[in-house]
Design an enzyme around this catalytic site. Structure first.
Site, PDB file in Angstrom:
ATOM      1  CG  ASP A 152      -1.718   1.035   0.997  1.00  0.00           C
ATOM      2  OD1 ASP A 152      -2.809   1.392   0.978  1.00  0.00           O
ATOM      3  OD2 ASP A 152      -0.956   1.930   1.669  1.00  0.00           O
ATOM      4  CB  ALA A 186      -2.536   2.237  -2.088  1.00  0.00           C
ATOM      5  CG  ASP A 187      -3.425  -2.853   0.602  1.00  0.00           C
ATOM      6  OD1 ASP A 187      -3.498  -3.451  -0.640  1.00  0.00           O
ATOM      7  OD2 ASP A 187      -2.780  -2.639   2.166  1.00  0.00           O
ATOM      8  CB  ILE A 188      -8.982   0.402   1.133  1.00  0.00           C
ATOM      9  CG1 ILE A 188      -9.190  -0.467   2.755  1.00  0.00           C
ATOM     10  CG2 ILE A 188     -11.156   0.841   1.405  1.00  0.00           C
ATOM     11  CD1 ILE A 188      -9.079   0.806   3.612  1.00  0.00           C
ATOM     12  CB  ALA A 199     -10.799  -3.740  -1.634  1.00  0.00           C
TER      13      ALA A 199
END
Length: 403
Positions: free
Chosen positions: A147, A175-177, A180
């Site tokens: 991230d 960035a991860d969320i 997703a």
């Protein structure tokens, strides 16, 4: 595999998801689907499970709070994908799945015999979502994805923080969320298409692509002018005043989005003379002269508390609010009313509180109906549904293939 999951009530009831992902981006995506009624089976490696089971403190009892945050409404199995027997179990689950989600480094799933090309031959309708740091193609495809690196390379960190100070990452794993959520959008589009064609798709989402997409008006401004966007702290590069400003007891976030609001704002602060001052009369004027304007506003705001200003500004139709800490934000009456803090009973750790789903549908409010699974909690149950006998299951346990 059962046709009805513990969280079956919802618009995705009857959709089966095999979750081979771990950490945050994949599990957050599959939790969205689980909240909406899909049957999600989370597959973990048997020794220590999802990496986030060890990402602690904080713990709740013996469970990592991080893991608990993104794995509700799923059934959990523990299978060793490095073993032929383990891969065979995953392949059987994939044959029955509508959706498979993985966030291995590109090429890893294929080497395990669990890539899209192989699995789609046995299940042409499979929708296969791959989330990675840089995507399945390109010169950086083989690099590990994190991230913070995506936030750095994607430009987000360069515009986050105070001017003249070091850049900072966004306070959560944006960035991860974000990846997703992009993956969830792609899967839903593929589900719609599959209704007409009967065929699935391979969805390739990267953390870096997601960050670049989020640049929106920042990138557009650069394209238009050639000027590289800078850090403005809590302020907006194109709207003034639109930032946190000092008050008597702290800071207040104010969003004065147009000239009519500006005139009301200046009057309420007792600064009528500024409303039509040629330096500040229009938003472009205020943007050019923000350095002169903000100290004048903060001088006026210093006479009262953030809560006092927020009440009067909101009553006048001017968006404003105190900057809440996490505990205060979770206790906010609107947050409570909207069921954004919920709880579920965990089999070993008692009552677990967690944030709710922001998706409110008529007739269905997503909620935690089952706690995040303990490691291997549903292994035997799922294997039995796949047709394994009790003897076969015991043998897999004895051989260390499953837990």
């Amino acid at each position: 595999m059962s046709a009805v999951s513990p969280s079956s009530a919802g618009p995705l009831a009857g959709i089966r998801v095999l979750d081979l992902s771990r950490i945050l981006s994949g599990p957050f995506m599959t939790m969205i689907f689980a909240d909406l009624g899909a049957e999600v089976i989370k597959l973990e490696e048997p020794k220590s499970g999802d990496d986030t089971r060890q990402w602690a403190p904080p713990f709740q009892g013996e469970e990592s709070a991080y893991f608990l945050s993104v794995n509700r409404n799923k059934r959990g199995i523990a299978v060793d994908l490095k073993r032929d027997e383990g891969r065979a179990i995953a392949q059987r689950l994939a044959d029955l799945a509508d959706i498979l989600v993985e966030n291995f480094r590109p090429g890893t799933a294929a080497r395990l015999g669990l890539g899209y090309e192989e699995l789609s031959r046995g299940n042409p309708g499979l929708i296969y979502a791959s989330i990675s740091g840089f995507g399945q193609t390109g010169p950086y495809a083989a690099e590990a994805g994190y991230d913070a690196i995506a936030q750095a390379l994607g430009g987000l960190m360069s515009v986050t923080g105070e001017a003249g100070r070091a850049p900072v990452r966004v306070g959560n794993s944006a960035a991860d969320i974000g990846a997703a959520m992009w993956a969830a959008i792609g899967v839903l589009a593929a589900l719609h298409e599959r209704g007409a064609t009967g065929r699935g798709r391979w969805i390739d989402v990267s953390l870096l692509d997601g960050q670049i997409a989020w640049l929106t008006y920042l990138a557009s401004g650069y394209f238009a002018t050639g000027e590289v966007p800078q850090r403005y702290g809590s302020a907006h590069p194109s709207i003034v005043p639109y930032q946190a400003m000092r008050t008597k007891d702290g800071h207040l976030m104010v969003a004065v989005g147009n000239d009519a609001l500006w005139r009301k704002f200046a009057t309420l602060l007792g600064l009528d003379a500024l409303a039509d001052d040629p330096r500040f009369a229009t938003n472009p004027d205020r943007v050019r002269n923000r350095g002169s304007l903000i100290p004048l506003l903060e001088s006026a705001l210093a006479s009262r508390t953030s809560a006092e200003w927020a009440k009067d500004l909101s009553a006048a139709g001017i968006p404003a609010g105190p900057i809440n800490t996490i505990d205060v934000a979770l206790a906010h009456p609107q947050v409570q009313y909207r069921d954004m803090v919920l709880s579920v009973e965990h089999p070993t750790e008692g009552t677990v509180r967690m944030v709710g789903s922001p998706i409110k549908l008529s007739g269905h409010t997503p909620a935690p109906t089952t706690a995040p699974p303990t490691l291997g909690e549903h292994t035997d149950e799922v294997l039995a549904e796949l047709g394994f006998s009790g003897v076969d299951i015991r043998g897999l346990h004895d051989a260390g293939v499953v837990r």
